[in-house]
Design a protein around this motif. Structure first.
Motif, mmCIF file in Angstrom:
data_model
loop_
_atom_site.group_PDB
_atom_site.id
_atom_site.type_symbol
_atom_site.label_atom_id
_atom_site.label_comp_id
_atom_site.label_asym_id
_atom_site.label_seq_id
_atom_site.Cartn_x
_atom_site.Cartn_y
_atom_site.Cartn_z
ATOM 1 N N GLY A 173 5.277 2.602 -8.571
ATOM 2 C CA GLY A 173 6.154 1.460 -8.783
ATOM 3 C C GLY A 173 5.373 0.172 -8.920
ATOM 4 O O GLY A 173 4.144 0.174 -9.037
ATOM 5 N N ASN A 174 6.067 -0.955 -8.896
ATOM 6 C CA ASN A 174 5.459 -2.275 -9.038
ATOM 7 C C ASN A 174 6.119 -3.255 -8.073
ATOM 8 O O ASN A 174 7.280 -3.089 -7.684
ATOM 9 C CB ASN A 174 5.616 -2.800 -10.481
ATOM 10 C CG ASN A 174 4.909 -1.918 -11.491
ATOM 11 O OD1 ASN A 174 3.695 -1.881 -11.554
ATOM 12 N ND2 ASN A 174 5.703 -1.192 -12.294
ATOM 13 N N ALA A 175 5.352 -4.284 -7.707
ATOM 14 C CA ALA A 175 5.855 -5.295 -6.777
ATOM 15 C C ALA A 175 6.013 -6.621 -7.486
ATOM 16 O O ALA A 175 5.229 -6.966 -8.383
ATOM 17 C CB ALA A 175 4.907 -5.440 -5.585
ATOM 18 N N PRO A 223 4.369 -0.488 8.311
ATOM 19 C CA PRO A 223 4.484 0.847 7.712
ATOM 20 C C PRO A 223 5.932 1.326 7.696
ATOM 21 O O PRO A 223 6.666 1.170 8.677
ATOM 22 C CB PRO A 223 3.605 1.719 8.619
ATOM 23 C CG PRO A 223 3.589 1.008 9.932
ATOM 24 C CD PRO A 223 3.726 -0.464 9.645
ATOM 25 N N MET A 224 6.335 1.934 6.587
ATOM 26 C CA MET A 224 7.709 2.417 6.423
ATOM 27 C C MET A 224 7.686 3.709 5.616
ATOM 28 O O MET A 224 6.635 4.153 5.145
ATOM 29 C CB MET A 224 8.551 1.358 5.700
ATOM 30 C CG MET A 224 8.633 0.023 6.422
ATOM 31 S SD MET A 224 9.390 -1.270 5.392
ATOM 32 C CE MET A 224 8.070 -1.565 4.190
ATOM 33 N N VAL A 249 0.864 -1.183 0.000
ATOM 34 C CA VAL A 249 0.000 0.000 0.000
ATOM 35 C C VAL A 249 0.897 1.229 0.000
ATOM 36 O O VAL A 249 1.652 1.469 0.951
ATOM 37 C CB VAL A 249 -0.930 0.026 1.233
ATOM 38 C CG1 VAL A 249 -1.795 1.293 1.211
ATOM 39 C CG2 VAL A 249 -1.807 -1.210 1.278
ATOM 40 N N THR A 250 0.822 2.027 -1.060
ATOM 41 C CA THR A 250 1.658 3.224 -1.177
ATOM 42 C C THR A 250 1.142 4.101 -2.314
ATOM 43 O O THR A 250 0.421 3.625 -3.203
ATOM 44 C CB THR A 250 3.123 2.848 -1.444
ATOM 45 O OG1 THR A 250 3.913 4.053 -1.478
ATOM 46 C CG2 THR A 250 3.266 2.119 -2.757
ATOM 47 N N ASP A 306 5.154 7.350 2.310
ATOM 48 C CA ASP A 306 4.722 6.169 3.071
ATOM 49 C C ASP A 306 4.585 4.954 2.158
ATOM 50 O O ASP A 306 4.073 5.050 1.038
ATOM 51 C CB ASP A 306 3.363 6.431 3.736
ATOM 52 C CG ASP A 306 3.438 7.516 4.794
ATOM 53 O OD1 ASP A 306 4.534 7.718 5.329
ATOM 54 O OD2 ASP A 306 2.407 8.162 5.068
ATOM 55 N N ILE A 307 5.042 3.820 2.665
ATOM 56 C CA ILE A 307 4.863 2.550 1.972
ATOM 57 C C ILE A 307 4.656 1.476 3.039
ATOM 58 O O ILE A 307 5.365 1.445 4.048
ATOM 59 C CB ILE A 307 6.064 2.217 1.057
ATOM 60 C CG1 ILE A 307 5.769 0.945 0.253
ATOM 61 C CG2 ILE A 307 7.358 2.117 1.841
ATOM 62 C CD1 ILE A 307 6.783 0.681 -0.860
#
Length: 496
Positions: free
Chosen positions: A192-194, A241-242, A187-188, A224-225
């Motif tokens: 980008g892509n995972a 959360p990071m 969740v961000t 936040d990501i």
């Protein structure tokens, strides 16, 4: 042609008959299989003791000959693990579960031949079949799936990267040694892509890892990501959360340059603002010519021009440094002989402001008036009341007031100052003595405004004729006629 058609019809009927026979067998098999009651799924953790239940509650018309428990691994062949015949002792053939599997009851019960498995292992996961040998129906069975669970160890971290033009991994998330495999999502707001992958781990568990890739830019620093790990052993998904860590060279901006560098201007200040990750370690001013004018003072990140003259006709450069690189920006004064016109409010702006103030004051006045009206109503303050004139000394009675005014009618009714023309009794219901036309403007009032003169004197039994008021009702006065005397007079209504 007829012979060919007959042959086709014969083949068709044989096919229909065969299909009906197969359907009947399948239906009977399904109906008979439902008589063996088992749990569709059983969950367990390694090292626990698990019970696999089986029952044949309704054996009416059926002879239960023997029951067999069969284990079928996810990848492998069926293996008999427990067998019971009423005429023999329970038997446990060789299998990976031998020594750990047994019937729940001793001796076993043909109606409920459940089994227990102690110290279960991850490799015990699979399909367990409780199969009855019956007469005359044949074999009937029920299937239970044993699902082995292993709670994973979850973790997540960000990777410090440098702003660039190629995709790189900016965050990682892992769910290690779990069974079944965990599910990882991100969740961000970052663009980008995972990517995720699973691989076998210890004791037939699975480790799932996921990476988030993107092209990092300075504006992505601190975004936040969150890594979200969902697993069957968890009550709710675990969240990590990071904040993204993107390093970049200083970004420099100059504040205070209003492009109004006129000759003779004094105390002009330019401020150099620099941001970066890591934080810039140094910020310095210099000129492209390498020479700093005498009228320039530099204090930290502030460049101050004491007086603008021809020597200021140069380019001022601000540079900031950190471990990633150098950032710079510059300002080149454009000298003028006279200052630029000062920007101020236009006539239209002033007029608009005045109109706005007037409208605002009008709204305030209206609000105050409405508030006072509402307050007066709430406190019971109505319109002003009439004050009746003094009694007429000539005929011993007073003329009729404008009693259709609600304040006057209510006031005089409370004081019992109205008397009936029929009985000379005090009037308590004014509406019974009002006669209004359709428009409500002509009023005939058949009652006295005060007791007739001499009514309470001994021997005076004569009731004077009533006053009759006719005409359009005014706000401040009206005419009253005395039918006995034929004269008229003006009766004034006084406010109090």
């Amino acid at each position: 042609m007829a012979r060919h058609d007959a042959r086709n019809w014969h083949d068709f009927t044989e096919m229909i008959g065969l299909l009906c026979l197969v359907s009947s067998i399948l239906i009977q098999h399904g109906a008979s299989g439902q008589r063996v009651k088992v749990e569709p799924e059983v969950l367990s953790y390694p090292g626990q003791t698990v019970t696999l239940r089986c029952a044949f509650p309704d054996s009416t018309g059926t002879q239960l000959t023997m029951v067999t428990w069969i284990y079928e691994p996810k990848d492998g062949e069926r293996i008999n693990i427990a067998v019971f015949h009423p005429n023999f002792d329970p038997n446990y053939p060789d299998s990976p579960l031998k020594g750990r599997v047994s019937f729940s009851h001793n001796p076993p019960d043909m109606m409920s031949p459940s089994i227990q498995i102690t110290n279960v292992e991850i490799t015990d996961e699979g399909k367990y079949i409780c199969e009855y040998a019956t007469y005359p129906g044949g074999n009937e069975q029920g299937i239970t799936y044993l699902v082995m669970l292993a709670k994973p160890s979850n973790s997540a971290s960000v990777t410090t990267v440098t702003a660039g033009t190629k995709p790189v991994v900016v965050a990682r998330c892992m769910s290690a040694n779990g069974r079944p495999p965990a599910q990882i999502t991100w969740v961000t707001t970052a663009n980008g892509n995972a990517t995720s992958k699973s691989q076998p781990s210890v004791n037939n568990t699975v480790t799932v890892s996921s990476e988030y890739l993107m092209v990092p830019t300075p504006k992505d620093n601190g975004i936040d990501i969150t890594c979200v790990v969902a697993h069957r052993t968890q009550v709710k998904p675990e969240r990590f959360p990071m904040n993204l860590a993107v390093q970049y060279a200083p970004l420099v901006s100059i504040e205070g340059d209003d492009n109004n560098w006129y000759i003779g201007r004094t105390n002009v200040a330019l401020t150099c603002q620099a941001t970066g990750n890591p934080v810039p370690t140094s910020v310095q001013w210099k000129t492209t010519s390498g020479v700093t004018p005498d009228t320039v003072q530099i204090t930290g990140n502030v460049l101050k021009v004491l007086k603008v003259d021809d020597n200021i006709n140069t380019t001022f450069v601000c540079e900031a440094n950190n471990s990633i690189g150098v950032g710079r920006n510059q300002a080149t004064p454009l000298l003028r002989d006279t200052p630029l016109p000062q920007k101020g409010p236009t006539t239209g702006t002033i007029i608009g402001a005045i109109i706005g103030v007037i409208i605002f004051l009008a709204l305030i006045g209206t609000a105050i008036a409405l508030y006072r009206k509402f307050r007066d109503r709430k406190l019971g303050k109505g319109p002003p009341k009439y004050k009746p004139p003094p009694p007429n000394k000539t005929n011993g009675s007073i003329g009729m007031l404008n009693t259709s005014h609600p304040a006057v009618a209510e006031d005089r009714l409370l004081q019992n100052q109205y008397y009936s023309t029929q009985s000379a009794e005090p009037v308590t219901d004014l509406d019974a003595y009002h006669e209004d036309d359709d428009c409500g403007e002509t009023v005939k009032e058949h009652y006295y405004a005060a007791a007739p003169s001499g009514w309470d004197e001994p021997g005076n039994n004569e009731v004077p004729a009533p006053y009759v008021h006719t005409g359009t009702e005014p706000q401040d006065h009206h005419h009253v006629s005395n039918q006995n005397r034929g004269d008229s007079f003006m009766s004034s209504a006084v406010f109090v």
